[in-house]
Design a protein around this motif. Structure first.
Motif, PDB file in Angstrom:
ATOM      1  N   LYS A 191      66.606  38.076  26.552  1.00 35.19           N
ATOM      2  CA  LYS A 191      66.632  38.449  25.139  1.00 35.19           C
ATOM      3  C   LYS A 191      66.359  39.942  24.956  1.00 35.19           C
ATOM      4  O   LYS A 191      66.947  40.586  24.083  1.00 35.19           O
ATOM      5  N   GLN A 220      70.296  41.257  10.702  1.00 30.59           N
ATOM      6  CA  GLN A 220      70.073  39.828  10.921  1.00 30.59           C
ATOM      7  C   GLN A 220      70.333  39.427  12.370  1.00 30.59           C
ATOM      8  O   GLN A 220      69.589  38.621  12.949  1.00 30.59           O
ATOM      9  N   GLY A 223      67.544  40.743  14.350  1.00 26.98           N
ATOM     10  CA  GLY A 223      66.350  39.966  14.030  1.00 26.98           C
ATOM     11  C   GLY A 223      66.335  38.614  14.724  1.00 26.98           C
ATOM     12  O   GLY A 223      65.276  38.140  15.156  1.00 26.98           O
ATOM     13  N   ALA A 224      67.511  37.988  14.866  1.00 33.60           N
ATOM     14  CA  ALA A 224      67.587  36.695  15.555  1.00 33.60           C
ATOM     15  C   ALA A 224      67.214  36.838  17.028  1.00 33.60           C
ATOM     16  O   ALA A 224      66.462  36.027  17.583  1.00 33.60           O
ATOM     17  N   ASN A 226      65.425  39.280  18.286  1.00 33.71           N
ATOM     18  CA  ASN A 226      64.015  39.667  18.308  1.00 33.71           C
ATOM     19  C   ASN A 226      63.114  38.444  18.137  1.00 33.71           C
ATOM     20  O   ASN A 226      62.065  38.333  18.788  1.00 33.71           O
ATOM     21  N   HIS A 227      63.521  37.509  17.267  1.00 34.56           N
ATOM     22  CA  HIS A 227      62.731  36.297  17.043  1.00 34.56           C
ATOM     23  C   HIS A 227      62.721  35.410  18.295  1.00 34.56           C
ATOM     24  O   HIS A 227      61.676  34.834  18.639  1.00 34.56           O
ATOM     25  N   ASP A 228      63.861  35.311  18.975  1.00 34.63           N
ATOM     26  CA  ASP A 228      63.917  34.525  20.221  1.00 34.63           C
ATOM     27  C   ASP A 228      63.010  35.134  21.281  1.00 34.63           C
ATOM     28  O   ASP A 228      62.334  34.413  22.029  1.00 34.63           O
ATOM     29  N   TYR A 230      60.370  36.947  20.663  1.00 34.36           N
ATOM     30  CA  TYR A 230      59.001  36.685  20.185  1.00 34.36           C
ATOM     31  C   TYR A 230      58.555  35.266  20.540  1.00 34.36           C
ATOM     32  O   TYR A 230      57.433  35.050  21.001  1.00 34.36           O
ATOM     33  N   ARG A 231      59.434  34.285  20.333  1.00 34.16           N
ATOM     34  CA  ARG A 231      59.086  32.892  20.632  1.00 34.16           C
ATOM     35  C   ARG A 231      58.800  32.716  22.123  1.00 34.16           C
ATOM     36  O   ARG A 231      57.867  31.990  22.497  1.00 34.16           O
TER      37      ARG A 231
END
Length: 578
Positions: A191, A220, A223-224, A226-228, A230-231
């Protein structure tokens, strides 16, 4: 295995490594002897019948001396291991960068730029942490553990044997963590690589993003990713928090309770030596300190292993740029170019060139025309040996293209692209390209030859004017003129022009066309042209359609045939093919 390959890099510095390791052993010895000195002093000298000032001074002085020796040796070994780590990572980065320079263009067609940059920078940085933090920490703590257990056996063999059961428990916890975290780290690094690729794409296309109002969409998408990322990081933090620190703390408490109970039961059968009790509790502290340190480094270790796998996967790539074959060293003298029944596919399934055959005699200009996707650029890519010729043959001066050395090809074939690339530096270095055999006078002559001298001499720094990334401070026409000068400074035998006048205005184009006439004299020229008006004087015009040659001849001959070339000419000249 990635760890074994990483450790091979230490061979070059093995002398410094073993000296540092010896210092580590000596420093650890001083650390574990200190509790033994205190224990002996408490049990045998801190009693009224044996106490005297001489023993106090002797043990106190010895204890302080060991602390100073330990501090000095720890400083030396830490500095040495850190220095070796920096040397190793410097070499690894050079290996990766050098590998990338020699990979074929087929590799770059599939790998996003940002992803590649991530491997060279972020992944090697994670590998650096392995050498600087993880490897040195594990070595120091493993040596310390061994030393502590030796000291425990000196104090009490039976209790030391019981404490040995700690080791398999600790290593089992560490192994569990490694297995569970490996998948998470692979996702995390992937990621991060994708985020770098998206960032690189957005920066390069910022003018289009803003003009087409794509800012929110790009935000967006980033951000997607980045969120993956982060998870994945949160999952690893939860795993780390659950399996490492709490587990070792619980193990530490259990061990201390066992030791205290051992001495408690021993007190029923005889006297307990306070010094031995102190020594064991002190050594237990020293056991869990290195265990905690190694546990804390496990996260970096796993991250480094995953990153190393990605780096070595890049180093193991086999998509090399086409290389010279054979023992001969042919030289390009006249520049005769021959394509004989050449077919080519980028993906191995769909041919972009089909049975291409033509000859460009020395001094001739051969123009390639056709609609987008007809195969013009693919012919240039094969001639420049950016991709291997797998079907058919290409010859220069009667010699197969793959028999020439890279240096000979690059020195004798001058390439000018539609979108010229300038390097960070100054104007002079972009024309010379750090070729020491090209003098300042030759640089100026080349610039004058292609009509670039007037605008260069008006710059504040002249030929020493700074050039930013990709030459962003220059106009498209100015960049093209500098690239022309760069080509002429080489004095090539063959010119390859990919719509070389597309980026310049009409006035500049007229100046360049006159320069091109001089440049083509005595040189074989292969020119891709979209504007047919620029190649009407070509000796041979080849018309391509869907990878095949459908027409060939001079400008007048092709117009007389009233075929595809004739339709293209009418469209450009009058806006209609009727």
């Amino acid at each position: 295995m990635a760890i074994k390959r990483l450790l091979r890099y230490l061979k070059t510095y093995k002398k410094r490594f073993w000296i540092a390791f010896a210092a580590l052993l000596a420093a650890t010895g001083a650390d574990v002897v200190s509790p033994l000195i205190v224990s002996t002093f408490i049990d045998y000298h801190l009693v009224p019948r044996n106490f005297n000032r001489e023993s106090l001074l002797l043990f106190g002085g010895g204890y302080l001396l060991l602390q100073f020796i330990s501090a000095g040796l720890h400083y030396y070994q830490l500095l040495s291991f850190q220095t070796i780590a920096q040397w190793v990572i410097r070499q690894l980065r050079m290996d990766v960068f050098g590998k990338v320079q020699h990979l074929g263009l087929s590799f770059f067609d599939r790998i996003p730029d940002g992803s590649l940059v991530s491997r060279i920078t972020n992944d090697t940085e994670a590998v650096k942490d392995l050498y600087i933090n993880v490897l040195s920490s594990f070595m120091q703590n493993m040596v310390l553990l061994i030393g502590v257990f030796i000291a425990m056996f000196v104090l009490d063999v039976q209790l030391a044997l019981w404490c040995l059961f700690l080791l398999p428990v600790v290593f089992t916890i560490m192994q569990w963590y490694r297995r569970l975290s490996s998948k998470i780290y692979h996702i995390s690094r992937q990621k991060l690589s994708q985020m770098n690729a998206k960032l690189n794409e957005s920066i390069q296309g910022m003018n289009m993003i803003q003009s087409l109002r794509q800012e929110e969409r790009m935000r967006q998408e980033f951000g997607a990713l980045n969120h993956d990322h982060y998870r994945a990081a949160i999952k690893n933090l939860k795993l780390f928090a659950l399996m490492l620190r709490p587990a070792t703390q619980l193990l530490s408490v259990i061990t201390v309770v066992v030791v205290l109970n051992f001495f408690g039961f021993q007190s029923f059968t005889g006297a307990v030596k306070i010094g031995v009790l102190y020594g064991f509790l002190n050594l237990l502290d020293r056991i869990f300190e290195p265990i905690n340190q190694m546990m804390m480094r496990l996260s970096q270790l796993q991250q480094a292993i995953v990153s190393a796998e990605r780096v070595f996967e890049l180093l193991d790539r086999t998509e090399y740029a086409p290389q010279k074959q054979g023992d001969g060293n042919p030289v390009i003298t006249s520049g005769r170019i021959e394509f004989d029944n050449v077919s080519f596919s980028y993906d191995g399934r769909h041919d972009v060139l089909k049975n291409i055959s033509f000859v460009a005699e020395p001094g001739q200009t051969v123009a390639l025309v056709g609609h987008t996707g007809s195969g013009k650029s693919s012919i240039i890519n094969l001639l420049m040996r950016f991709y291997p010729v797998e079907r058919g043959t290409i010859k220069i001066d009667g010699q197969p293209l793959n028999s020439f050395d890279d240096k000979e090809l690059r020195a004798k074939i001058g390439l000018v692209l539609q979108d010229p690339f300038l390097f960070v530096g100054d104007v002079k270095s972009n024309i010379r390209l750090h070729n020491k055999s090209i003098s300042d006078e030759q640089v100026k002559e080349a610039a004058q030859f292609v009509q670039a001298a007037p605008f260069i001499e008006k710059l504040p720094g002249g030929y020493d004017e700074p050039v930013g990334e990709r030459g962003a401070t220059f106009s498209s026409g100015q960049r093209q003129l500098i690239s022309f000068a760069r080509t002429m400074a080489m004095n090539p035998k063959v010119l390859v022009l990919d719509e070389a006048t597309a980026s310049v205005d009409t006035e500049t184009e007229e100046a360049i066309q006159s320069a091109l006439e001089k440049m083509r004299k005595g040189r074989t020229t292969i020119a891709i042209a979209h504007r047919l008006s620029t190649i009407q004087d070509a000796d041979l015009i080849i018309v391509l359609h869907r990878g095949e040659i459908v027409e060939r001849g001079t400008h007048q001959e092709l117009l007389a045939k009233q075929g595809l070339y004739h339709k293209m000419y009418l469209l450009q000249a009058y806006g209609t093919a009727s």
